[in-house]
Design an enzyme around this catalytic site. Structure first.
Site, mmCIF file in Angstrom:
data_model
loop_
_atom_site.group_PDB
_atom_site.id
_atom_site.type_symbol
_atom_site.label_atom_id
_atom_site.label_comp_id
_atom_site.label_asym_id
_atom_site.label_seq_id
_atom_site.Cartn_x
_atom_site.Cartn_y
_atom_site.Cartn_z
ATOM 1 N N ASP A 36 0.808 -1.227 0.000
ATOM 2 C CA ASP A 36 0.000 0.000 0.000
ATOM 3 C C ASP A 36 0.836 1.270 0.000
ATOM 4 O OD1 ASP A 36 -2.515 -0.755 -0.383
ATOM 5 O OD2 ASP A 36 -3.248 -0.421 1.654
ATOM 6 N N ASP A 274 -11.702 38.442 -31.586
ATOM 7 C CA ASP A 274 -11.117 37.137 -31.886
ATOM 8 C C ASP A 274 -11.861 36.002 -31.181
ATOM 9 O OD1 ASP A 274 -8.859 35.801 -33.279
ATOM 10 O OD2 ASP A 274 -8.550 35.000 -31.264
ATOM 11 N N GLY A 409 -9.653 30.565 -34.765
ATOM 12 C CA GLY A 409 -10.719 31.070 -35.634
ATOM 13 C C GLY A 409 -10.395 31.014 -37.119
ATOM 14 N N LEU A 410 -9.239 31.544 -37.519
ATOM 15 C CA LEU A 410 -8.917 31.611 -38.951
ATOM 16 C C LEU A 410 -8.776 30.208 -39.516
ATOM 17 C CD1 LEU A 410 -8.137 33.171 -41.478
ATOM 18 C CD2 LEU A 410 -5.768 33.136 -40.699
HETATM 19 S S1 SF4 Z 1 -7.682 -2.443 -1.997
HETATM 20 FE FE1 SF4 Z 1 -7.145 -1.008 -0.367
HETATM 21 S S2 SF4 Z 1 -5.897 -2.199 1.029
HETATM 22 FE FE2 SF4 Z 1 -5.967 -3.341 -0.855
HETATM 23 S S3 SF4 Z 1 -4.154 -2.664 -1.995
HETATM 24 FE FE3 SF4 Z 1 -5.833 -1.339 -2.648
HETATM 25 S S4 SF4 Z 1 -5.716 0.405 -1.324
HETATM 26 FE FE4 SF4 Z 1 -4.505 -1.198 -0.359
#
Ligand code: SF4
EC number: 1.3.7.7
Length: 513
Positions: A36, A274, A409-410
Site C-alpha cells: 500500500d 477574436d 478562428g482563422l
Molecule cells: S484495496 Fe485497499 S488495502 Fe488493498 S491494496 Fe488497494 S488500497 Fe490497499
C-alpha cells in the site's frame, strides 16, 4: 462486485493521507498490507514533494495474518512516535485492514502516547478519497480546535486545501491576496501547511473561507456550530463567482467589497473580436462537483459557450450539480463510471470537453478538444508556474487553458473552405498543436467516403447513401457529429432507412426551426 478499469477517486485512506501530507507535525499510522506504500508516489511523483508523506504503514504480509497483526500495529505506532515526535497522530485502517478488524483507534488509545491520538473510521467499501479527506480533517479539527479569543484585526481561515489538490497551492496564494486587498488577514490555512498547534488557533478567526467543499465542509459546519464561525458559500472560481465571493466576504467581515481588477483580462479577451467564434461552442463538463459548478457558470456567462451536458463523480456534491444542471435545462450525470461518461459524451458529440484526466482519454478517443478543470489529474497539472483557478488570475489562467485546445478562428474558417488541402484538413488537428498534425493519407484524400467513421458519429441502423455521406463531410468537422446524429434521429422518427442528400437538408431545416 463492479468491474472497474478507471476510478475517479482513491480509497478513503488516500484522502486521509492527503490531509496528513498537507499538514506539518502530524503523523499518520496506517494499518495496511505490504504494497500500500504505492500511495507515497502520488505525493513524491505527481505532486513532486521533496519528502516522504508522514505515514507509517504496518505493511503486514500473508504470514502475519496467522499471528498477531494487532501487535504489529502497536509497534508501528510506537516507532512512529519515537522517530518523528509529531504533535499529534492520526490512526486508521486501509481496505484490507478494515476486514481484519484490529481496531487501530482502540489500540492506540491503550498505548498512552504523550500526544493526542485521533482515530479515523473510514468505510473503505462505501466511501472514497474526498470523503476520507473531509472526514479526517473534521476529526482533527474536532479533536484539537476550541474556542479562543478572536484576533483584534478581522481575520479568516482558509479551509480545504490539501496535498494532491488540483491547483490548491496557487489558489491559496490568490485568495490570500484578494482578502488582503480588502484588509482581511488570514489566521490559519488548513490543512495545507498547518500544524496541530495551528488547528488549535482556528477559533481565533472571525469567519472561515471554505475553499473546497469536498474536503472542508464538514469541518466548517462543525466550527460554525461549536466555535461560532460562519463560512463562505461561494467558491471564487470565475469572474462572476469571485465578485460574489468578495461581496460575501465584505458582508461577513464588515469591510468594503474592494477588488483590484487591474490584472483581470478574461472579460476583455472573451469580448474581443477574436473570441467571437467561441460563441455557442457546445461544451460538456465533468469533474468534481465544485469545479463543474464553477465551470458551468464561466462557460456560459464568461466565455459564451453552450453547456450541452454536465455531471460529477463525487456523489457528495450531487445536489449542487443537479441544481446547476436544472438551471441550464439539463439533467446531471452523477456517476463514477467513466464508461457512462464516455457514452454521454459520444451521444452529445460536443465540440469541447472540460473534465478530468479521464475525460482527456475519452476526448482523445473521440477526437474532441479537451481541457482539464478538476482532479484526478496527472503530473502536468501540478505545474511549476503560478496557475491558480481561483480569483482574478485564476480567470486569466482559465481563459488561456480552455481556448488553447480549440482550433483557432482563422484555421477553423479555412478548414471549412478548403477541405481538400494536403496539410490543413479535418484529420490534421489544430496547427498550433504542432505534433498532432499529420499528413492526409492519399487514399482518404482521394475518396471522401473511405474516411473511417469517428466514434461518436455512429452510423446506427440507418444507411447513409454515398452522396449524403459526401455532403455531410462538407459540414465543418467540429459540428459534424451533431449534424450526423440529428439527421439520423430525423430519419428514424420518419421510419426512413436510407439517408439521402434531401434527408440531410430536410433535417437541417427541421432543427433550424
Ligand atoms: S484495496 Fe485497499 S488495502 Fe488493498 S491494496 Fe488497494 S488500497 Fe490497499
Amino acid at each position: 462486485m463492479k468491474l472497474t478499469v478507471w476510478t475517479y477517486e482513491g480509497p478513503p485512506h488516500v484522502g486521509a493521507m492527503r490531509v496528513a501530507t498537507a499538514m506539518k507535525g502530524l503523523h499518520y499510522v496506517l494499518h495496511a498490507p505490504q504494497g500500500d506504500t504505492y500511495a507515497d508516489l502520488l505525493f513524491t511523483m505527481i505532486e513532486r514533494r521533496n519528502h516522504r508523506p508522514p505515514v507509517s504503514y504496518t505493511t503486514f504480509q500473508a504470514r502475519d495474518l496467522g499471528s498477531d497483526t494487532a501487535n504489529l500495529f502497536k509497534t508501528a505506532c510506537r516507532d512512529a512516535y519515537d522517530r518523528f515526535k509529531p504533535e499529534a497522530i492520526i490512526v486508521g485502517a486501509s481496505c484490507t485492514a478494515e476486514l481484519i478488524q484490529d481496531d487501530p483507534g482502540g489500540m492506540a488509545e491503550t498505548m498512552d502516547l504523550p500526544v493526542p491520538v485521533i482515530p479515523l473510521e473510514l468505510p473503505s467499501y462505501q466511501r472514497k478519497e474526498n470523503f476520507g479527506a473531509d472526514e479526517t480533517f473534521f476529526q482533527i479539527v474536532r479533536a484539537l480546535a476550541f474556542k479562543v479569543e478572536r484576533t483584534a484585526r478581522v481575520t479568516c481561515n482558509l479551509i480545504g486545501p490539501t496535498a494532491l489538490g488540483f491547483r490548491h497551492r496557487d489558489d491559496v496564494t490568490e485568495i490570500t491576496g484578494l482578502l488582503s486587498d480588502m484588509g482581511v488577514d488570514v489566521n490559519v490555512v488548513a490543512p495545507l501547511d498547518a500544524t496541530p498547534g495551528d488547528i488549535a488557533r482556528l477559533g481565533a478567526a472571525h469567519f472561515n473561507v471554505l475553499m473546497y467543499p469536498e474536503t472542508g465542509e464538514t469541518a466548517c459546519r462543525w466550527m460554525e456550530r461549536e466555535l461560532g464561525l460562519p463560512f463562505t458559500k461561494t467558491v471564487p472560481i470565475g469572474v462572476g463567482a469571485t465578485r460574489d465571493f468578495v461581496a460575501e466576504v465584505a458582508a461577513l467581515a464588515g469591510v468594503a467589497a474592494r477588488i483590484d481588477d487591474t490584472r483581470l483580462r478574461l472579460p476583455w479577451y472573451s469580448a474581443s473580436v477574436d473570441s467571437t467564434y467561441l460563441t455557442g461552442k457546445r461544451v460538456y463538463l465533468f469533474g468534481d462537483g465544485t469545479h463543474v459548478a464553477a465551470a458551468a457558470r464561466i462557460a456560459r456567462d464568461e466565455m459564451g459557450f453552450e453547456v450541452v451536458g454536465l455531471g460529477c463523480y463525487n456523489r457528495e456534491q450531487a445536489r449542487l450539480v443537479r441544481g446547476v444542471a436544472k438551471e441550464f435545462g439539463l439533467t446531471a450525470l452523477i456517476t463514477d463510471d467513466y464508461l457512462e461518461v464516455e457514452e454521454a459524451i459520444a451521444e452529445l458529440a460536443p465540440e469541447m470537453i472540460l473534465g478530468t484526466q479521464m475525460e482527456r482519454h475519452i476526448a482523445k478517443r473521440l477526437g474532441i478538444p479537451c481541457a482539464v478543470i478538476s482532479a484526478p489529474v496527472h503530473v502536468q497539472d501540478f505545474p511549476a508556474r503560478y496557475s491558480p483557478q481561483m480569483g482574478l488570475e485564476g480567470a486569466n489562467v482559465i481563459f488561456d487553458t480552455w481556448v488553447h485546445p480549440l482550433v483557432m478562428g482563422l484555421e477553423e474558417h479555412l478548414l471549412h473552405m478548403f477541405r481538400d488541402d494536403f496539410e490543413f484538413h479535418d484529420d490534421a488537428g489544430a496547427s498550433h498543436h504542432g505534433g498532432a498534425a499529420m499528413a492526409r493519407p492519399e487514399q482518404a484524400a482521394a475518396n471522401e467516403t473511405a474516411a473511417p467513421q469517428r466514434p461518436g458519429e455512429p452510423g446506427g441502423e440507418v444507411i447513409w447513401l454515398d452522396a449524403a455521406e459526401r455532403e455531410l463531410r462538407k459540414v465543418p468537422f467540429f459540428v459534424r457529429g451533431k449534424a450526423r446524429r440529428n439527421t439520423e434521429a430525423f430519419a428514424a422518427e420518419r421510419g426512413q432507412r436510407e439517408i439521402s442528400v434531401e434527408t440531410l437538408y430536410e433535417a437541417k431545416a427541421h432543427y433550424a426551426r
